[in-house]
Write a protein that holds these residues in place. Sequence first.
Motif, PDB file in Angstrom:
ATOM      1  N   GLU A 191       0.814  -1.210   0.000  1.00 25.02           N
ATOM      2  CA  GLU A 191       0.000   0.000   0.000  1.00 25.02           C
ATOM      3  C   GLU A 191       0.850   1.264   0.000  1.00 25.02           C
ATOM      4  O   GLU A 191       0.502   2.256  -0.650  1.00 25.02           O
ATOM      5  CB  GLU A 191      -0.928   0.024   1.219  1.00 25.02           C
ATOM      6  CG  GLU A 191      -1.972  -1.081   1.255  1.00 25.02           C
ATOM      7  CD  GLU A 191      -1.519  -2.256   2.094  1.00 25.02           C
ATOM      8  OE1 GLU A 191      -0.289  -2.463   2.185  1.00 25.02           O
ATOM      9  OE2 GLU A 191      -2.380  -2.961   2.649  1.00 25.02           O
ATOM     10  N   LEU A 192       1.982   1.245   0.721  1.00 24.10           N
ATOM     11  CA  LEU A 192       2.835   2.432   0.778  1.00 24.10           C
ATOM     12  C   LEU A 192       3.382   2.785  -0.594  1.00 24.10           C
ATOM     13  O   LEU A 192       3.494   3.966  -0.949  1.00 24.10           O
ATOM     14  CB  LEU A 192       3.974   2.203   1.768  1.00 24.10           C
ATOM     15  CG  LEU A 192       3.643   2.389   3.250  1.00 24.10           C
ATOM     16  CD1 LEU A 192       4.828   1.987   4.115  1.00 24.10           C
ATOM     17  CD2 LEU A 192       3.262   3.830   3.531  1.00 24.10           C
ATOM     18  N   VAL A 193       3.747   1.769  -1.382  1.00 18.88           N
ATOM     19  CA  VAL A 193       4.264   2.027  -2.724  1.00 18.88           C
ATOM     20  C   VAL A 193       3.150   2.564  -3.619  1.00 18.88           C
ATOM     21  O   VAL A 193       3.350   3.522  -4.383  1.00 18.88           O
ATOM     22  CB  VAL A 193       4.885   0.750  -3.314  1.00 18.88           C
ATOM     23  CG1 VAL A 193       5.392   1.001  -4.727  1.00 18.88           C
ATOM     24  CG2 VAL A 193       6.017   0.253  -2.434  1.00 18.88           C
ATOM     25  N   TRP A 194       1.961   1.951  -3.536  1.00 23.04           N
ATOM     26  CA  TRP A 194       0.830   2.459  -4.305  1.00 23.04           C
ATOM     27  C   TRP A 194       0.526   3.907  -3.908  1.00 23.04           C
ATOM     28  O   TRP A 194       0.211   4.740  -4.768  1.00 23.04           O
ATOM     29  CB  TRP A 194      -0.407   1.593  -4.089  1.00 23.04           C
ATOM     30  CG  TRP A 194      -0.467   0.353  -4.905  1.00 23.04           C
ATOM     31  CD1 TRP A 194      -0.532  -0.935  -4.456  1.00 23.04           C
ATOM     32  CD2 TRP A 194      -0.491   0.261  -6.338  1.00 23.04           C
ATOM     33  NE1 TRP A 194      -0.581  -1.819  -5.514  1.00 23.04           N
ATOM     34  CE2 TRP A 194      -0.562  -1.110  -6.676  1.00 23.04           C
ATOM     35  CE3 TRP A 194      -0.444   1.209  -7.357  1.00 23.04           C
ATOM     36  CZ2 TRP A 194      -0.600  -1.548  -7.991  1.00 23.04           C
ATOM     37  CZ3 TRP A 194      -0.471   0.774  -8.673  1.00 23.04           C
ATOM     38  CH2 TRP A 194      -0.556  -0.586  -8.982  1.00 23.04           C
ATOM     39  N   ALA A 195       0.593   4.199  -2.611  1.00 20.39           N
ATOM     40  CA  ALA A 195       0.321   5.563  -2.155  1.00 20.39           C
ATOM     41  C   ALA A 195       1.344   6.541  -2.705  1.00 20.39           C
ATOM     42  O   ALA A 195       1.002   7.645  -3.154  1.00 20.39           O
ATOM     43  CB  ALA A 195       0.298   5.610  -0.633  1.00 20.39           C
ATOM     44  N   ALA A 196       2.627   6.150  -2.696  1.00 24.40           N
ATOM     45  CA  ALA A 196       3.660   7.030  -3.233  1.00 24.40           C
ATOM     46  C   ALA A 196       3.452   7.303  -4.714  1.00 24.40           C
ATOM     47  O   ALA A 196       3.696   8.416  -5.206  1.00 24.40           O
ATOM     48  CB  ALA A 196       5.039   6.405  -2.993  1.00 24.40           C
ATOM     49  N   ILE A 197       2.970   6.288  -5.446  1.00 19.59           N
ATOM     50  CA  ILE A 197       2.715   6.468  -6.882  1.00 19.59           C
ATOM     51  C   ILE A 197       1.486   7.328  -7.119  1.00 19.59           C
ATOM     52  O   ILE A 197       1.502   8.289  -7.910  1.00 19.59           O
ATOM     53  CB  ILE A 197       2.552   5.088  -7.562  1.00 19.59           C
ATOM     54  CG1 ILE A 197       3.857   4.290  -7.473  1.00 19.59           C
ATOM     55  CG2 ILE A 197       2.132   5.248  -9.012  1.00 19.59           C
ATOM     56  CD1 ILE A 197       3.725   2.858  -7.946  1.00 19.59           C
TER      57      ILE A 197
END
Length: 261
Positions: free
Chosen positions: A120-126
């Motif tokens: 989720e953190l990577v998706w949020a950063a994107i």
Amino acid sequence: MLPPAQPVISRSGLILLLCLIALVAASFASLPLKWSEFFTADAARTSIEFLRGFAPPETAPAFLEKIAFSAAETLSMSALGTGIAALAGIVLALPAGGRFGRIARLGTRMVLNVLRSIPELVWAAILLIAAGLGPFGGTLALAVHTAGVLGRLFADALENASPLPESTLRINGVRPTVAFFYATLPQVLPQIMSYTLYRWENNIRAAAILGVVGAGGLGQMLKYHLSLFQMQQAASVIIAMLLLVALVDAVSFLLRRWMTR
């Protein structure tokens, strides 16, 4: 009366168990675990000194009002993200469950693997780059990742459902879509609801963490106060996180128990 039969472990199960034990042993051997330093008096002293900085928590009315607003924002992110993910998961579960052929099944499952493999953190950063800072990007991040998880779970539930009721209706002239909604969907609906509620529990925790990358909510407050070493304010935010998670867990438990009656 015959005594109950003793459980028998198959050879493949025994091999798998031995492999897991070997993996755990290899993990302990390969990782530099410093147990002796962890249980020293100096480690205990510094930990206690750090924890003392959190007491007493900030209880100013204006600050508690900010926490309540951020908690509501975190709850809304988790609920909306889970709802969107459940709808997308059902749509993706139909081809992933083999209802449109093998090629559609393999392609959709690859998509689901990609969606849930990225945290989720990577998706949020994107997504925050496209949607900007705030809860919108965090909600989308929760929805995208959770859609991959729920889509896989829903697809497995559809594949494991008994095909006989739907086949009987279709033999008697009922259209495939109607047969699915009347025969197959009622079989898997309790599982779908249970999976969705469980992921909501997980997403309330994830929503609190996504604020660290600027997605709003309690996580953003926690990052702000920790970065300024305002430990008492951070303690109040952490307590609010714990209470929110406990509340959602209790509501989810009551809903699951109500559905299984």
